[in-house]
Design a protein around this motif. Structure first.
Motif, PDB file in Angstrom:
ATOM      1  N   GLU A 136      32.362  39.885  30.638  1.00  0.00           N
ATOM      2  CA  GLU A 136      33.301  38.923  30.061  1.00  0.00           C
ATOM      3  C   GLU A 136      34.294  39.606  29.125  1.00  0.00           C
ATOM      4  N   ARG A 137      33.818  40.555  28.311  1.00  0.00           N
ATOM      5  CA  ARG A 137      34.717  41.299  27.413  1.00  0.00           C
ATOM      6  C   ARG A 137      35.756  42.076  28.201  1.00  0.00           C
ATOM      7  N   ARG A 138      35.324  42.707  29.269  1.00  0.00           N
ATOM      8  CA  ARG A 138      36.259  43.477  30.105  1.00  0.00           C
ATOM      9  C   ARG A 138      37.301  42.559  30.745  1.00  0.00           C
ATOM     10  N   MET A 139      36.856  41.402  31.237  1.00  0.00           N
ATOM     11  CA  MET A 139      37.805  40.463  31.843  1.00  0.00           C
ATOM     12  C   MET A 139      38.799  39.959  30.804  1.00  0.00           C
ATOM     13  N   GLN A 182      45.942  42.961  37.607  1.00  0.00           N
ATOM     14  CA  GLN A 182      45.707  41.657  38.236  1.00  0.00           C
ATOM     15  C   GLN A 182      44.719  41.790  39.389  1.00  0.00           C
ATOM     16  N   ARG A 183      44.855  42.854  40.174  1.00  0.00           N
ATOM     17  CA  ARG A 183      43.933  43.088  41.288  1.00  0.00           C
ATOM     18  C   ARG A 183      42.507  43.307  40.756  1.00  0.00           C
ATOM     19  N   LYS A 184      42.385  44.079  39.681  1.00  0.00           N
ATOM     20  CA  LYS A 184      41.069  44.339  39.104  1.00  0.00           C
ATOM     21  C   LYS A 184      40.462  43.050  38.541  1.00  0.00           C
ATOM     22  N   LEU A 185      41.256  42.245  37.870  1.00  0.00           N
ATOM     23  CA  LEU A 185      40.769  40.974  37.330  1.00  0.00           C
ATOM     24  C   LEU A 185      40.292  40.049  38.454  1.00  0.00           C
ATOM     25  N   ASP A 186      41.028  39.995  39.546  1.00  0.00           N
ATOM     26  CA  ASP A 186      40.614  39.176  40.688  1.00  0.00           C
ATOM     27  C   ASP A 186      39.271  39.645  41.235  1.00  0.00           C
ATOM     28  N   ARG A 218      32.778  38.441  41.089  1.00  0.00           N
ATOM     29  CA  ARG A 218      31.411  38.917  40.921  1.00  0.00           C
ATOM     30  C   ARG A 218      30.461  37.749  40.774  1.00  0.00           C
ATOM     31  N   THR A 219      29.302  37.897  41.406  1.00  0.00           N
ATOM     32  CA  THR A 219      28.297  36.828  41.405  1.00  0.00           C
ATOM     33  C   THR A 219      27.086  37.235  40.566  1.00  0.00           C
TER      34      THR A 219
END
Length: 162
Positions: A77-80, A120-124, A129-130
């Protein structure tokens, strides 16, 4: 006779040494040996303490699956959140450049645009992630921790003694 008891004459080199200097030298050597012994004992105790702390640290990690999984999720969550901040920053930079408010050099504009797409690609990817992905990450960390449980300090000591 009193003077001869104070001075010791070496018969082969005819050097005269006061007995008090010999006593001081002997005391200095004894003191030096005691200091070296104390230093060696201290270093040995510190190394043993370091090994024990290292083993305790390695043993404490990943004992509780629930807290480990929580830590992995919080890190995710911190990374996102950080990625979202960086995306907004790059978006603002490119919009300011395109509107003329703050012009960037061609190189800076290209870098900001490229970073905006990549972030943006990395955030997507991260949003997809599950729970299973987090569990898999936890197992990877456990495996890595188990590989690092080998006490390299003992291996080094054993190699040095052969």
């Amino acid at each position: 006779l009193a003077f001869s008891s104070f001075v010791f004459s070496h018969s082969t080199t005819n050097l005269a040494y006061p007995i008090s200097i010999l006593r001081i030298t002997l005391l200095t050597m004894k003191f030096s040996i005691a200091v070296l012994f104390a230093a060696f004992a201290t270093v040995s105790a510190q190394e043993s303490n370091l090994k024990n702390r290292l083993v305790d640290h390695r043993d404490d990690q990943f004992r509780d699956n629930k807290s480990t999984l929580t830590a992995i999720k919080e890190n995710h969550e911190r990374r996102m959140s950080r990625l979202e901040e960086m995306i907004e920053e790059r978006r603002r930079m490119t919009e300011d450049h395109e509107s003329g408010r703050r012009l960037l050099s061609d190189e800076e504009y290209d870098r900001a645009s490229r970073q905006l797409r990549n972030f943006q690609r990395k955030l997507d990817q991260m949003k997809k992630r599950t729970e299973d992905d987090h569990l898999e990450r936890m197992e990877e960390l456990k495996s890595l921790n188990n590989m690092n449980r080998i006490d390299y300090l003992d291996i080094k000591d054993n190699l040095g003694s052969k």
